[in-house]
Design a protein around this motif. Sequence first.
Motif, PDB file in Angstrom:
ATOM      1  N   TRP A 207      34.895  27.777  38.837  1.00  0.00           N
ATOM      2  CA  TRP A 207      35.054  28.941  37.966  1.00  0.00           C
ATOM      3  C   TRP A 207      33.934  29.955  38.203  1.00  0.00           C
ATOM      4  CZ3 TRP A 207      38.524  30.981  34.538  1.00  0.00           C
ATOM      5  CH2 TRP A 207      38.053  31.973  33.668  1.00  0.00           C
ATOM      6  N   ARG A 208      32.697  29.465  38.283  1.00  0.00           N
ATOM      7  CA  ARG A 208      31.557  30.377  38.434  1.00  0.00           C
ATOM      8  C   ARG A 208      31.556  31.040  39.812  1.00  0.00           C
ATOM      9  NH1 ARG A 208      27.081  31.321  35.657  1.00  0.00           N
ATOM     10  NH2 ARG A 208      27.582  29.618  34.220  1.00  0.00           N
ATOM     11  N   THR A 209      31.824  30.262  40.860  1.00  0.00           N
ATOM     12  CA  THR A 209      31.786  30.848  42.203  1.00  0.00           C
ATOM     13  C   THR A 209      32.882  31.892  42.394  1.00  0.00           C
ATOM     14  OG1 THR A 209      33.277  29.249  43.278  1.00  0.00           O
ATOM     15  CG2 THR A 209      30.934  28.664  43.139  1.00  0.00           C
ATOM     16  N   GLN A 210      33.991  31.714  41.709  1.00  0.00           N
ATOM     17  CA  GLN A 210      35.139  32.595  41.921  1.00  0.00           C
ATOM     18  C   GLN A 210      35.200  33.760  40.931  1.00  0.00           C
ATOM     19  OE1 GLN A 210      37.041  32.258  44.709  1.00  0.00           O
ATOM     20  NE2 GLN A 210      35.494  30.689  45.138  1.00  0.00           N
ATOM     21  N   LYS A 211      34.102  34.043  40.271  1.00  0.00           N
ATOM     22  CA  LYS A 211      34.087  35.148  39.319  1.00  0.00           C
ATOM     23  C   LYS A 211      34.521  36.492  39.936  1.00  0.00           C
ATOM     24  CE  LYS A 211      31.259  34.157  35.272  1.00  0.00           C
ATOM     25  NZ  LYS A 211      30.050  34.560  34.509  1.00  0.00           N
ATOM     26  N   PRO A 212      34.142  36.802  41.176  1.00  0.00           N
ATOM     27  CA  PRO A 212      34.619  38.077  41.737  1.00  0.00           C
ATOM     28  C   PRO A 212      36.142  38.167  41.779  1.00  0.00           C
ATOM     29  CG  PRO A 212      32.785  37.249  43.021  1.00  0.00           C
ATOM     30  CD  PRO A 212      33.162  36.152  42.075  1.00  0.00           C
ATOM     31  N   GLY A 213      36.805  37.075  42.150  1.00  0.00           N
ATOM     32  CA  GLY A 213      38.259  37.060  42.147  1.00  0.00           C
ATOM     33  C   GLY A 213      38.825  37.207  40.745  1.00  0.00           C
ATOM     34  N   LEU A 214      38.158  36.598  39.787  1.00  0.00           N
ATOM     35  CA  LEU A 214      38.590  36.716  38.394  1.00  0.00           C
ATOM     36  C   LEU A 214      38.386  38.141  37.878  1.00  0.00           C
ATOM     37  CD1 LEU A 214      37.167  33.326  37.088  1.00  0.00           C
ATOM     38  CD2 LEU A 214      39.577  33.884  37.530  1.00  0.00           C
ATOM     39  N   MET A 215      37.336  38.802  38.351  1.00  0.00           N
ATOM     40  CA  MET A 215      37.159  40.221  38.008  1.00  0.00           C
ATOM     41  C   MET A 215      38.341  41.042  38.511  1.00  0.00           C
ATOM     42  SD  MET A 215      33.190  40.925  39.009  1.00  0.00           S
ATOM     43  CE  MET A 215      31.957  39.674  38.704  1.00  0.00           C
ATOM     44  N   MET A 216      38.723  40.778  39.757  1.00  0.00           N
ATOM     45  CA  MET A 216      39.855  41.507  40.324  1.00  0.00           C
ATOM     46  C   MET A 216      41.143  41.187  39.570  1.00  0.00           C
ATOM     47  SD  MET A 216      39.118  41.475  44.424  1.00  0.00           S
ATOM     48  CE  MET A 216      38.660  39.750  44.595  1.00  0.00           C
ATOM     49  N   ALA A 217      41.280  39.917  39.150  1.00  0.00           N
ATOM     50  CA  ALA A 217      42.461  39.536  38.369  1.00  0.00           C
ATOM     51  C   ALA A 217      42.506  40.309  37.067  1.00  0.00           C
ATOM     52  CB  ALA A 217      42.444  38.032  38.106  1.00  0.00           C
ATOM     53  N   SER A 218      41.362  40.453  36.421  1.00  0.00           N
ATOM     54  CA  SER A 218      41.294  41.212  35.174  1.00  0.00           C
ATOM     55  C   SER A 218      41.699  42.666  35.396  1.00  0.00           C
ATOM     56  CB  SER A 218      39.883  41.137  34.591  1.00  0.00           C
ATOM     57  OG  SER A 218      39.798  41.875  33.391  1.00  0.00           O
ATOM     58  N   ILE A 219      41.193  43.266  36.466  1.00  0.00           N
ATOM     59  CA  ILE A 219      41.505  44.665  36.758  1.00  0.00           C
ATOM     60  C   ILE A 219      42.977  44.829  37.123  1.00  0.00           C
ATOM     61  CG2 ILE A 219      41.065  46.564  38.372  1.00  0.00           C
ATOM     62  CD1 ILE A 219      38.138  45.517  38.529  1.00  0.00           C
ATOM     63  N   TYR A 220      43.465  43.988  38.005  1.00  0.00           N
ATOM     64  CA  TYR A 220      44.851  44.126  38.463  1.00  0.00           C
ATOM     65  C   TYR A 220      45.855  43.817  37.354  1.00  0.00           C
ATOM     66  CZ  TYR A 220      44.722  45.301  43.407  1.00  0.00           C
ATOM     67  OH  TYR A 220      44.600  45.978  44.589  1.00  0.00           O
ATOM     68  N   ARG A 221      45.557  42.813  36.545  1.00  0.00           N
ATOM     69  CA  ARG A 221      46.506  42.497  35.480  1.00  0.00           C
ATOM     70  C   ARG A 221      46.491  43.582  34.403  1.00  0.00           C
ATOM     71  NH1 ARG A 221      47.683  36.463  32.973  1.00  0.00           N
ATOM     72  NH2 ARG A 221      49.916  36.832  32.725  1.00  0.00           N
ATOM     73  N   THR A 222      45.331  44.172  34.154  1.00  0.00           N
ATOM     74  CA  THR A 222      45.263  45.305  33.231  1.00  0.00           C
ATOM     75  C   THR A 222      46.079  46.476  33.773  1.00  0.00           C
ATOM     76  OG1 THR A 222      43.087  44.631  32.429  1.00  0.00           O
ATOM     77  CG2 THR A 222      43.714  46.923  32.072  1.00  0.00           C
ATOM     78  N   LEU A 223      45.999  46.700  35.079  1.00  0.00           N
ATOM     79  CA  LEU A 223      46.810  47.743  35.704  1.00  0.00           C
ATOM     80  C   LEU A 223      48.299  47.457  35.507  1.00  0.00           C
ATOM     81  CD1 LEU A 223      47.300  50.199  37.549  1.00  0.00           C
ATOM     82  CD2 LEU A 223      47.063  48.641  39.504  1.00  0.00           C
ATOM     83  N   LEU A 224      48.698  46.216  35.726  1.00  0.00           N
ATOM     84  CA  LEU A 224      50.101  45.838  35.548  1.00  0.00           C
ATOM     85  C   LEU A 224      50.552  46.111  34.116  1.00  0.00           C
ATOM     86  CD1 LEU A 224      52.713  44.532  36.601  1.00  0.00           C
ATOM     87  CD2 LEU A 224      51.717  42.294  36.077  1.00  0.00           C
ATOM     88  N   ARG A 225      49.719  45.753  33.158  1.00  0.00           N
ATOM     89  CA  ARG A 225      50.070  45.987  31.749  1.00  0.00           C
ATOM     90  C   ARG A 225      50.124  47.476  31.428  1.00  0.00           C
ATOM     91  NH1 ARG A 225      46.222  40.962  30.208  1.00  0.00           N
ATOM     92  NH2 ARG A 225      47.839  39.363  29.975  1.00  0.00           N
ATOM     93  N   GLU A 226      49.267  48.251  32.078  1.00  0.00           N
ATOM     94  CA  GLU A 226      49.297  49.703  31.880  1.00  0.00           C
ATOM     95  C   GLU A 226      50.602  50.282  32.415  1.00  0.00           C
ATOM     96  OE1 GLU A 226      47.877  53.230  30.407  1.00  0.00           O
ATOM     97  OE2 GLU A 226      46.915  51.263  30.206  1.00  0.00           O
ATOM     98  N   ILE A 227      51.037  49.808  33.567  1.00  0.00           N
ATOM     99  CA  ILE A 227      52.321  50.258  34.133  1.00  0.00           C
ATOM    100  C   ILE A 227      53.463  49.911  33.180  1.00  0.00           C
ATOM    101  CG2 ILE A 227      53.971  49.877  36.009  1.00  0.00           C
ATOM    102  CD1 ILE A 227      51.516  49.419  37.850  1.00  0.00           C
ATOM    103  N   GLU A 228      53.418  48.700  32.634  1.00  0.00           N
ATOM    104  CA  GLU A 228      54.445  48.296  31.666  1.00  0.00           C
ATOM    105  C   GLU A 228      54.407  49.183  30.424  1.00  0.00           C
ATOM    106  OE1 GLU A 228      55.091  43.581  31.827  1.00  0.00           O
ATOM    107  OE2 GLU A 228      52.975  44.131  31.672  1.00  0.00           O
ATOM    108  N   ALA A 229      53.213  49.427  29.913  1.00  0.00           N
ATOM    109  CA  ALA A 229      53.064  50.216  28.691  1.00  0.00           C
ATOM    110  C   ALA A 229      53.574  51.643  28.877  1.00  0.00           C
ATOM    111  CB  ALA A 229      51.603  50.233  28.248  1.00  0.00           C
ATOM    112  N   GLN A 230      53.453  52.171  30.082  1.00  0.00           N
ATOM    113  CA  GLN A 230      53.907  53.537  30.358  1.00  0.00           C
ATOM    114  C   GLN A 230      55.393  53.602  30.710  1.00  0.00           C
ATOM    115  OE1 GLN A 230      51.431  55.930  32.940  1.00  0.00           O
ATOM    116  NE2 GLN A 230      49.549  54.951  32.228  1.00  0.00           N
TER     117      GLN A 230
END
Length: 279
Positions: free
Chosen positions: A227-250
């Motif tokens: 979990w700790r080593t892969q934090k950069p990937g989890l950051m990207m997951a947070s950004i990309y999934r937020t983007l996906l939700r923004e697309i849905e919301a719009q």
Amino acid sequence: MTPQQYVQHKAASSGSSFYYAFLFLPAQRRAAITAFYAFCREVDDVVDEVTDPGVANTKLAWWRNEVHQSFAGHPQHPVTQALWPLCSEFGIQEAMLQSVIEGCQMDLTQTRYLDYPNLSRYCHLVAGVVGEVSARIFGQTDPATTVYAHTLGQAFQLTNIIRDVGEDAMRGRIYLPVSELQQFDVKAHEVLNRLDSERFQALMKFQAQRAHDLYDQALGQLPPTDWRTQKPGLMMASIYRTLLREIEAQGFPVLNQRVALTPVRKLWLAWKMQALGRF
């Protein structure tokens, strides 16, 4: 400009969400992921920016040879000069870089995908393999993390496909599987002409749910020890999934506009994962 300055400029100027995750890495890992990302951008730009397929094929053939020569100890391009010295340290293999090129090659010969398994093969090459390489650079310690990284890479690619439907249509490409267009009674010419409809909206909701399922699946596959080593990937997951939700919301305006998060919002999402461990 040194090779290191070149790849830094290439990564920073792309405006990609990936860049924000790189900022929190130790220097050597940041150098490796920046060089690898610059490599991915170089070969992807061949497909997106070169209008003559023959020229594009020639350029990708050059990159294939450049990768091969680099692993023989003779890198010529600034990107490979920056990346190759770090490949051994982070377990980056020639076959992985060749797979990324192979995926880009598919864009020159294929503009439609019959069904999701066929699309998944493309996503494996251009995103799943990228996820696997990235996980190694980030500091993977558990072999099971490879499965997580591959699944997460595919989730990112499906998010990109949803975001870029309109832009891809202008290039004559449709990455939405033909079988699913038929399932929702959406005609290819409607997508190419960027005509919205309730049927298209239903199709996009279906695509978004698949992407969400992959995000959930990936997070469930990540071993707690990494979990700790892969934090950069989890950051990207947070950004990309937020983007996906923004697309849905719009309301999926993707045929005629590109939905994006602001740089400040991306940085906030990355910092929140880094500092607080929260999406």
